[in-house]
Design a protein around this motif. Structure first.
Motif, PDB file in Angstrom:
ATOM      1  N   ASP A   1      -8.444  -3.654   8.427  1.00  0.00           N
ATOM      2  CA  ASP A   1      -9.592  -3.770   7.531  1.00  0.00           C
ATOM      3  C   ASP A   1      -9.394  -2.809   6.368  1.00  0.00           C
ATOM      4  O   ASP A   1      -8.841  -1.719   6.537  1.00  0.00           O
ATOM      5  CB  ASP A   1     -10.891  -3.423   8.265  1.00  0.00           C
ATOM      6  CG  ASP A   1     -11.188  -4.391   9.398  1.00  0.00           C
ATOM      7  OD1 ASP A   1     -10.988  -5.599   9.191  1.00  0.00           O
ATOM      8  OD2 ASP A   1     -11.613  -3.940  10.471  1.00  0.00           O
ATOM      9  N   VAL A   2      -9.856  -3.214   5.197  1.00  0.00           N
ATOM     10  CA  VAL A   2      -9.640  -2.417   3.989  1.00  0.00           C
ATOM     11  C   VAL A   2     -10.979  -1.986   3.409  1.00  0.00           C
ATOM     12  O   VAL A   2     -11.822  -2.830   3.082  1.00  0.00           O
ATOM     13  CB  VAL A   2      -8.831  -3.207   2.934  1.00  0.00           C
ATOM     14  CG1 VAL A   2      -8.597  -2.354   1.687  1.00  0.00           C
ATOM     15  CG2 VAL A   2      -7.505  -3.683   3.523  1.00  0.00           C
ATOM     16  N   GLU A   3     -11.178  -0.676   3.298  1.00  0.00           N
ATOM     17  CA  GLU A   3     -12.346  -0.133   2.614  1.00  0.00           C
ATOM     18  C   GLU A   3     -11.922   0.178   1.182  1.00  0.00           C
ATOM     19  O   GLU A   3     -10.907   0.838   0.961  1.00  0.00           O
ATOM     20  CB  GLU A   3     -12.822   1.156   3.292  1.00  0.00           C
ATOM     21  CG  GLU A   3     -13.025   1.047   4.795  1.00  0.00           C
ATOM     22  CD  GLU A   3     -12.948   2.407   5.478  1.00  0.00           C
ATOM     23  OE1 GLU A   3     -13.119   3.430   4.783  1.00  0.00           O
ATOM     24  OE2 GLU A   3     -12.699   2.441   6.698  1.00  0.00           O
ATOM     25  N   VAL A   4     -12.675  -0.293   0.209  1.00  0.00           N
ATOM     26  CA  VAL A   4     -12.308  -0.118  -1.200  1.00  0.00           C
ATOM     27  C   VAL A   4     -13.368   0.735  -1.890  1.00  0.00           C
ATOM     28  O   VAL A   4     -14.545   0.360  -1.941  1.00  0.00           O
ATOM     29  CB  VAL A   4     -12.192  -1.469  -1.921  1.00  0.00           C
ATOM     30  CG1 VAL A   4     -11.706  -1.266  -3.356  1.00  0.00           C
ATOM     31  CG2 VAL A   4     -11.242  -2.412  -1.162  1.00  0.00           C
TER      32      VAL A   4
ATOM     33  N   ILE B   1      -7.686   2.620   5.147  1.00  0.00           N
ATOM     34  CA  ILE B   1      -7.138   1.544   5.977  1.00  0.00           C
ATOM     35  C   ILE B   1      -6.691   2.093   7.328  1.00  0.00           C
ATOM     36  O   ILE B   1      -5.919   3.048   7.394  1.00  0.00           O
ATOM     37  CB  ILE B   1      -5.934   0.871   5.291  1.00  0.00           C
ATOM     38  CG1 ILE B   1      -6.307   0.386   3.886  1.00  0.00           C
ATOM     39  CG2 ILE B   1      -5.410  -0.279   6.133  1.00  0.00           C
ATOM     40  CD1 ILE B   1      -5.116  -0.094   3.077  1.00  0.00           C
TER      41      ILE B   1
ATOM     42  N   TRP C   1      -9.078 -13.498   3.030  1.00  0.00           N
ATOM     43  CA  TRP C   1      -9.967 -12.355   3.185  1.00  0.00           C
ATOM     44  C   TRP C   1     -11.409 -12.752   2.884  1.00  0.00           C
ATOM     45  O   TRP C   1     -11.661 -13.523   1.961  1.00  0.00           O
ATOM     46  CB  TRP C   1      -9.578 -11.227   2.234  1.00  0.00           C
ATOM     47  CG  TRP C   1      -8.200 -10.686   2.439  1.00  0.00           C
ATOM     48  CD1 TRP C   1      -7.033 -11.194   1.934  1.00  0.00           C
ATOM     49  CD2 TRP C   1      -7.837  -9.541   3.210  1.00  0.00           C
ATOM     50  NE1 TRP C   1      -5.972 -10.437   2.332  1.00  0.00           N
ATOM     51  CE2 TRP C   1      -6.424  -9.410   3.118  1.00  0.00           C
ATOM     52  CE3 TRP C   1      -8.562  -8.610   3.958  1.00  0.00           C
ATOM     53  CZ2 TRP C   1      -5.734  -8.373   3.756  1.00  0.00           C
ATOM     54  CZ3 TRP C   1      -7.867  -7.584   4.594  1.00  0.00           C
ATOM     55  CH2 TRP C   1      -6.477  -7.476   4.497  1.00  0.00           C
TER      56      TRP C   1
ATOM     57  N   LEU D   1      -8.246   3.202  -1.312  1.00  0.00           N
ATOM     58  CA  LEU D   1      -8.400   2.399  -0.109  1.00  0.00           C
ATOM     59  C   LEU D   1      -8.365   3.271   1.144  1.00  0.00           C
ATOM     60  O   LEU D   1      -7.579   4.208   1.238  1.00  0.00           O
ATOM     61  CB  LEU D   1      -7.273   1.364  -0.028  1.00  0.00           C
ATOM     62  CG  LEU D   1      -6.978   0.559  -1.296  1.00  0.00           C
ATOM     63  CD1 LEU D   1      -5.825  -0.408  -1.047  1.00  0.00           C
ATOM     64  CD2 LEU D   1      -8.218  -0.179  -1.767  1.00  0.00           C
TER      65      LEU D   1
ATOM     66  N   TRP E   1     -12.926  -5.427   2.813  1.00  0.00           N
ATOM     67  CA  TRP E   1     -12.058  -6.594   2.931  1.00  0.00           C
ATOM     68  C   TRP E   1     -11.672  -6.764   4.406  1.00  0.00           C
ATOM     69  O   TRP E   1     -11.113  -5.861   5.017  1.00  0.00           O
ATOM     70  CB  TRP E   1     -10.777  -6.403   2.114  1.00  0.00           C
ATOM     71  CG  TRP E   1     -10.949  -6.450   0.622  1.00  0.00           C
ATOM     72  CD1 TRP E   1     -11.952  -5.922  -0.111  1.00  0.00           C
ATOM     73  CD2 TRP E   1     -10.050  -7.055  -0.304  1.00  0.00           C
ATOM     74  NE1 TRP E   1     -11.753  -6.141  -1.445  1.00  0.00           N
ATOM     75  CE2 TRP E   1     -10.586  -6.842  -1.593  1.00  0.00           C
ATOM     76  CE3 TRP E   1      -8.839  -7.747  -0.183  1.00  0.00           C
ATOM     77  CZ2 TRP E   1      -9.953  -7.300  -2.751  1.00  0.00           C
ATOM     78  CZ3 TRP E   1      -8.201  -8.198  -1.331  1.00  0.00           C
ATOM     79  CH2 TRP E   1      -8.768  -7.982  -2.608  1.00  0.00           C
TER      80      TRP E   1
ATOM     81  N   ILE F   1       0.837  -1.195   0.000  1.00  0.00           N
ATOM     82  CA  ILE F   1       0.000   0.000   0.000  1.00  0.00           C
ATOM     83  C   ILE F   1       0.868   1.240   0.000  1.00  0.00           C
ATOM     84  O   ILE F   1       1.839   1.342   0.766  1.00  0.00           O
ATOM     85  CB  ILE F   1      -0.921   0.025   1.233  1.00  0.00           C
ATOM     86  CG1 ILE F   1      -1.675  -1.299   1.384  1.00  0.00           C
ATOM     87  CG2 ILE F   1      -1.890   1.216   1.155  1.00  0.00           C
ATOM     88  CD1 ILE F   1      -2.591  -1.643   0.250  1.00  0.00           C
TER      89      ILE F   1
END
Length: 296
Positions: free
Chosen positions: A260-263, A188, A223, A186, A279, A140
């Motif tokens: 946690d990953v917000e996309v 994060i 994931w 993203l 994710w 990232i």
């Protein structure tokens, strides 16, 4: 189900110690997770930060005592952990809207916040579209802002960070960096320890960090990926809550305690709604915890 039982046991600990010192570390130990992740998970499933929940519960009990006993205000303040009348008055008024002295009067309107109970309920049965995928480490690159261990404060910091970023020049640069999965912009939260805790707005990429940006890696993991169609930030928070309360207890997995990953889709302006993803890293009970590293 086991996850809900552990969470319920942590709440029982808090309830048993409202008039004593409450250790976030001990509550987290009972819930079988770190202090940071316990506070984060609690804020999602309860809809209020852990610190605010404890404050409300203390002030609810304090109000009961003020009305049913002849104890002095200062004695009740000390009982619930407030060393000065000023701090107790402020906390009490924030919850009830009146002073502790006024609360002693018959007919005073007060707010009672009951203990939270975590249990399985039959709901409308709305589906959660998801798939599980094993991914190699995610590299990232992006910009970041420090967070605190106070989840209530972070709920103010992160939206302001997004607003500033969307209006700045670096947002376009981050968009151009995205060339790996997950594709998009993203959001994060990356926690290592209380002194190294950041929220990133970035992209998955094979490029190095340009000047003014940072990079870090999330290790390879399994994931669960939830699709979300609707208003972005509001519905993403709802996905996190449903993951913890509806999906995780029955999945056979446990939370991996990775970021946690917000996309969000790449776009030129501030998006209001559309398709986004959440994710969340998961693992089976016998797998060792993973860790991630941050570099400059």
């Amino acid at each position: 189900m086991e996850w809900l039982k552990k969470l319920g046991a942590a709440i029982d600990y808090i309830e048993d110690n409202l008039d004593k010192e409450i250790s976030y570390d001990e509550a987290a130990r009972i819930a079988c997770c770190s202090s940071y992740y316990f506070q984060r998970i609690f804020s999602y499933v309860a809809g209020v930060s852990l610190s605010e929940y404890i404050r409300r519960r203390k002030m609810t009990q304090a109000a009961f005592e003020l009305q049913r006993t002849d104890r002095k205000v200062i004695d009740i303040a000390l009982r619930y952990g407030y060393s000065s009348p000023t701090s107790f008055n402020r906390a009490f008024q924030n919850v009830h809207g009146i002073t502790p002295t006024a609360a002693k009067g018959m007919g005073s309107i007060l707010q009672a916040y009951p203990s939270i109970q975590f249990r399985v309920e039959i709901t409308g049965g709305s589906a959660m579209a998801y798939h599980i995928a094993k991914k190699q480490s995610l590299h990232i690159v992006g910009i970041r802002i420090p967070l605190t261990c106070d989840m209530e404060e972070n709920l103010k910091i992160v939206p302001n960070f997004w607003r500033t970023t969307l209006q700045g020049k670096q947002f376009t640069e981050i968009c151009r960096l995205s060339n790996q999965e997950p594709d998009g912009i993203l959001g994060i939260s990356a926690y290592q320890n209380p002194k190294e805790f950041y929220y990133y707005i970035g992209a998955a990429t094979n490029a190095s960090a340009p000047a003014g940006m940072f990079e870090f890696e999330i290790p390879s993991a399994t994931w669960v990926i939830f699709g979300n169609d609707g208003r972005f930030k509001e519905d993403v928070q709802s996905v996190f809550r449903r993951f913890y309360m509806e999906w995780l207890p029955f999945s056979g997995y446990k939370y991996a305690e990775l970021p946690d990953v917000e996309v969000y889709p790449i776009c030129g302006g501030q998006p209001a709604d559309g398709h986004s993803e959440v994710w969340t890293a998961i693992k089976e009970e016998d797998r060792k915890d993973a860790s991630f590293k941050v570099t400059r």
